[in-house]
Design a protein around this motif. Structure first.
Motif, PDB file in Angstrom:
ATOM      1  N   MET A   1       0.816  -1.252  -0.105  1.00 12.26           N
ATOM      2  CA  MET A   1      -0.010   0.020  -0.139  1.00 12.26           C
ATOM      3  C   MET A   1       0.873   1.137  -0.098  1.00 12.26           C
ATOM      4  O   MET A   1       0.494   2.446  -0.370  1.00 12.26           O
ATOM      5  N   LEU A   2       2.195   1.053   0.677  1.00 14.01           N
ATOM      6  CA  LEU A   2       2.900   2.331   0.674  1.00 14.01           C
ATOM      7  C   LEU A   2       3.472   2.607  -0.659  1.00 14.01           C
ATOM      8  O   LEU A   2       3.372   3.990  -1.251  1.00 14.01           O
ATOM      9  N   TRP A   3       3.775   1.654  -1.628  1.00 16.72           N
ATOM     10  CA  TRP A   3       4.202   2.007  -2.951  1.00 16.72           C
ATOM     11  C   TRP A   3       2.988   2.824  -3.875  1.00 16.72           C
ATOM     12  O   TRP A   3       3.331   3.421  -4.679  1.00 16.72           O
ATOM     13  N   GLU A   4       1.854   2.123  -3.731  1.00 18.34           N
ATOM     14  CA  GLU A   4       0.688   2.481  -4.309  1.00 18.34           C
ATOM     15  C   GLU A   4       0.488   4.193  -3.987  1.00 18.34           C
ATOM     16  O   GLU A   4       0.180   4.718  -4.841  1.00 18.34           O
ATOM     17  N   ALA A   5       0.481   4.456  -2.696  1.00 12.29           N
ATOM     18  CA  ALA A   5       0.524   5.624  -2.200  1.00 12.29           C
ATOM     19  C   ALA A   5       1.395   6.693  -2.743  1.00 12.29           C
ATOM     20  O   ALA A   5       0.985   7.782  -3.197  1.00 12.29           O
ATOM     21  N   LEU A   6       2.548   6.343  -2.772  1.00  6.89           N
ATOM     22  CA  LEU A   6       3.541   7.034  -3.196  1.00  6.89           C
ATOM     23  C   LEU A   6       3.671   7.357  -4.766  1.00  6.89           C
ATOM     24  O   LEU A   6       3.590   8.118  -5.413  1.00  6.89           O
ATOM     25  N   GLY A   7       3.251   5.990  -5.579  1.00  7.24           N
ATOM     26  CA  GLY A   7       3.110   6.026  -6.953  1.00  7.24           C
ATOM     27  C   GLY A   7       1.955   7.056  -7.224  1.00  7.24           C
ATOM     28  O   GLY A   7       2.132   7.699  -8.409  1.00  7.24           O
ATOM     29  N   SER A   8       0.861   6.917  -6.567  1.00  4.37           N
ATOM     30  CA  SER A   8      -0.073   7.663  -6.934  1.00  4.37           C
ATOM     31  C   SER A   8       0.161   9.231  -6.865  1.00  4.37           C
ATOM     32  O   SER A   8      -0.309  10.036  -7.537  1.00  4.37           O
ATOM     33  N   VAL A   9       0.633   9.720  -5.523  1.00  7.47           N
ATOM     34  CA  VAL A   9       1.129  10.977  -5.375  1.00  7.47           C
ATOM     35  C   VAL A   9       1.801  11.482  -6.371  1.00  7.47           C
ATOM     36  O   VAL A   9       1.845  12.620  -6.995  1.00  7.47           O
ATOM     37  N   LEU A  10       3.001  10.584  -7.007  1.00  4.98           N
ATOM     38  CA  LEU A  10       3.905  11.159  -8.050  1.00  4.98           C
ATOM     39  C   LEU A  10       2.953  11.149  -9.248  1.00  4.98           C
ATOM     40  O   LEU A  10       3.326  12.253 -10.140  1.00  4.98           O
ATOM     41  N   LEU A  11       2.271  10.476  -9.523  1.00  2.00           N
ATOM     42  CA  LEU A  11       1.372  10.457 -10.889  1.00  2.00           C
ATOM     43  C   LEU A  11       0.379  11.575 -10.712  1.00  2.00           C
ATOM     44  O   LEU A  11       0.226  12.412 -11.924  1.00  2.00           O
ATOM     45  N   GLY A  12      -0.173  11.998  -9.504  1.00  2.00           N
ATOM     46  CA  GLY A  12      -1.145  13.061  -9.438  1.00  2.00           C
ATOM     47  C   GLY A  12      -0.296  14.428  -9.586  1.00  2.00           C
ATOM     48  O   GLY A  12      -0.934  15.265 -10.347  1.00  2.00           O
ATOM     49  N   LEU A  13       1.123  14.328  -9.059  1.00  2.00           N
ATOM     50  CA  LEU A  13       1.854  15.700  -9.401  1.00  2.00           C
ATOM     51  C   LEU A  13       2.211  15.787 -11.018  1.00  2.00           C
ATOM     52  O   LEU A  13       2.243  16.942 -11.379  1.00  2.00           O
ATOM     53  N   ALA A  14       2.523  14.713 -11.495  1.00  2.00           N
ATOM     54  CA  ALA A  14       2.761  14.788 -12.963  1.00  2.00           C
ATOM     55  C   ALA A  14       1.439  15.272 -13.971  1.00  2.00           C
ATOM     56  O   ALA A  14       1.617  16.038 -14.708  1.00  2.00           O
ATOM     57  N   LEU A  15       0.296  14.797 -13.360  1.00  2.94           N
ATOM     58  CA  LEU A  15      -0.691  15.239 -13.984  1.00  2.94           C
ATOM     59  C   LEU A  15      -1.090  16.670 -13.872  1.00  2.94           C
ATOM     60  O   LEU A  15      -1.395  17.375 -14.811  1.00  2.94           O
ATOM     61  N   ALA A  16      -0.990  16.995 -12.648  1.00  2.20           N
ATOM     62  CA  ALA A  16      -1.057  18.534 -12.231  1.00  2.20           C
ATOM     63  C   ALA A  16      -0.093  19.272 -13.178  1.00  2.20           C
ATOM     64  O   ALA A  16      -0.702  20.443 -13.530  1.00  2.20           O
ATOM     65  N   TRP A  17       1.153  18.687 -13.314  1.00  2.00           N
ATOM     66  CA  TRP A  17       2.036  19.668 -13.919  1.00  2.00           C
ATOM     67  C   TRP A  17       1.766  19.765 -15.487  1.00  2.00           C
ATOM     68  O   TRP A  17       1.940  20.824 -16.036  1.00  2.00           O
ATOM     69  N   LEU A  18       1.156  18.477 -16.046  1.00  2.00           N
ATOM     70  CA  LEU A  18       0.773  18.864 -17.380  1.00  2.00           C
ATOM     71  C   LEU A  18      -0.625  19.519 -17.523  1.00  2.00           C
ATOM     72  O   LEU A  18      -0.699  20.250 -18.612  1.00  2.00           O
ATOM     73  N   ALA A  19      -1.352  19.608 -16.558  1.00  2.00           N
ATOM     74  CA  ALA A  19      -2.569  20.302 -16.632  1.00  2.00           C
ATOM     75  C   ALA A  19      -2.304  21.949 -16.702  1.00  2.00           C
ATOM     76  O   ALA A  19      -2.697  22.918 -17.185  1.00  2.00           O
ATOM     77  N   ASP A  20      -1.192  22.367 -15.676  1.00  2.00           N
ATOM     78  CA  ASP A  20      -0.825  23.402 -15.354  1.00  2.00           C
ATOM     79  C   ASP A  20      -0.005  24.095 -16.589  1.00  2.00           C
ATOM     80  O   ASP A  20      -0.133  25.128 -17.262  1.00  2.00           O
ATOM     81  N   ARG A  21       0.717  23.263 -17.335  1.00  2.00           N
ATOM     82  CA  ARG A  21       1.584  23.583 -18.519  1.00  2.00           C
ATOM     83  C   ARG A  21       0.698  23.893 -19.688  1.00  2.00           C
ATOM     84  O   ARG A  21       0.883  24.805 -20.414  1.00  2.00           O
ATOM     85  N   HIS A  22      -0.580  23.045 -19.967  1.00  2.00           N
ATOM     86  CA  HIS A  22      -1.302  23.251 -20.996  1.00  2.00           C
ATOM     87  C   HIS A  22      -2.498  24.059 -20.719  1.00  2.00           C
ATOM     88  O   HIS A  22      -3.036  24.953 -21.831  1.00  2.00           O
ATOM     89  N   LEU A  23      -3.170  24.163 -19.740  1.00  2.00           N
ATOM     90  CA  LEU A  23      -4.235  25.091 -19.254  1.00  2.00           C
ATOM     91  C   LEU A  23      -4.169  26.249 -18.117  1.00  2.00           C
ATOM     92  O   LEU A  23      -4.957  26.371 -17.369  1.00  2.00           O
ATOM     93  N   ALA A  24      -2.795  26.739 -18.335  1.00  2.00           N
ATOM     94  CA  ALA A  24      -2.491  27.665 -17.032  1.00  2.00           C
ATOM     95  C   ALA A  24      -3.425  28.949 -17.150  1.00  2.00           C
ATOM     96  O   ALA A  24      -3.801  29.351 -15.941  1.00  2.00           O
ATOM     97  N   ASP A  25      -3.874  29.470 -18.467  1.00  2.00           N
ATOM     98  CA  ASP A  25      -4.941  30.319 -18.119  1.00  2.00           C
ATOM     99  C   ASP A  25      -6.312  30.207 -17.684  1.00  2.00           C
ATOM    100  O   ASP A  25      -7.023  30.918 -17.326  1.00  2.00           O
ATOM    101  N   ARG A  26      -6.552  29.007 -17.527  1.00  2.00           N
ATOM    102  CA  ARG A  26      -7.984  28.420 -17.268  1.00  2.00           C
ATOM    103  C   ARG A  26      -7.781  28.005 -15.837  1.00  2.00           C
ATOM    104  O   ARG A  26      -9.037  27.482 -15.383  1.00  2.00           O
ATOM    105  N   LEU A  27      -6.816  27.726 -15.104  1.00  2.00           N
ATOM    106  CA  LEU A  27      -6.901  27.368 -13.959  1.00  2.00           C
ATOM    107  C   LEU A  27      -6.451  28.094 -12.599  1.00  2.00           C
ATOM    108  O   LEU A  27      -5.995  29.185 -13.206  1.00  2.00           O
ATOM    109  N   PRO A  28      -6.777  27.977 -11.556  1.00  2.00           N
ATOM    110  CA  PRO A  28      -6.378  28.751 -10.287  1.00  2.00           C
ATOM    111  C   PRO A  28      -4.877  28.636 -10.361  1.00  2.00           C
ATOM    112  O   PRO A  28      -4.105  28.108 -11.091  1.00  2.00           O
ATOM    113  N   GLU A  29      -4.324  29.464  -9.085  1.00  2.55           N
ATOM    114  CA  GLU A  29      -3.016  29.440  -8.925  1.00  2.55           C
ATOM    115  C   GLU A  29      -2.304  28.015  -8.795  1.00  2.55           C
ATOM    116  O   GLU A  29      -2.848  26.911  -8.698  1.00  2.55           O
ATOM    117  N   ARG A  30      -1.255  27.882  -9.238  1.00  2.00           N
ATOM    118  CA  ARG A  30      -0.034  26.707  -9.122  1.00  2.00           C
ATOM    119  C   ARG A  30      -0.265  25.894  -8.120  1.00  2.00           C
ATOM    120  O   ARG A  30      -0.422  24.544  -8.053  1.00  2.00           O
TER     121      ARG A  30
END
Length: 89
Positions: A1-30
């Motif tokens: 479960m620890l690896w799942e949690a760590l992996g999911s947080v890293l994937l969530g950060l990567a997804l947020a980075w992609l969203a912030d990179r491509h949709l920065a004008d339509r999102l709130p602060e970083r």
């Protein structure tokens, strides 16, 4: 479960980075985007792990990414072009 949690947080950060990179004008602060992405993916991993059970590492990560993406999509604001459009009756 620890690896799942760590992996999911890293994937969530990567997804947020992609969203912030491509949709920065339509999102709130970083900070809000990265917090929502990581916590949304962590919550998605918890829900998916509870639904699938232990031993489904890949399925848990897929569920984490999907739920994280849904929560990030809730942060999107309408584009400026859509706001300027006037409906005439």
């Amino acid at each position: 479960m620890l690896w799942e949690a760590l992996g999911s947080v890293l994937l969530g950060l990567a997804l947020a980075w992609l969203a912030d990179r491509h949709l920065a004008d339509r999102l709130p602060e970083r900070r809000a985007v990265f917090l929502t992405g990581s916590l949304g993916a962590l919550f998605g991993a918890y829900v998916t792990h509870a639904a699938l059970g232990p031993g489904q590492f890949l399925g848990t990560l897929v569920g984490a990414v999907l739920i994280g993406a849904v929560l990030l999509s809730l942060l999107l604001r309408p584009s400026a072009r859509r706001l300027r459009r006037v409906i005439h009756f």
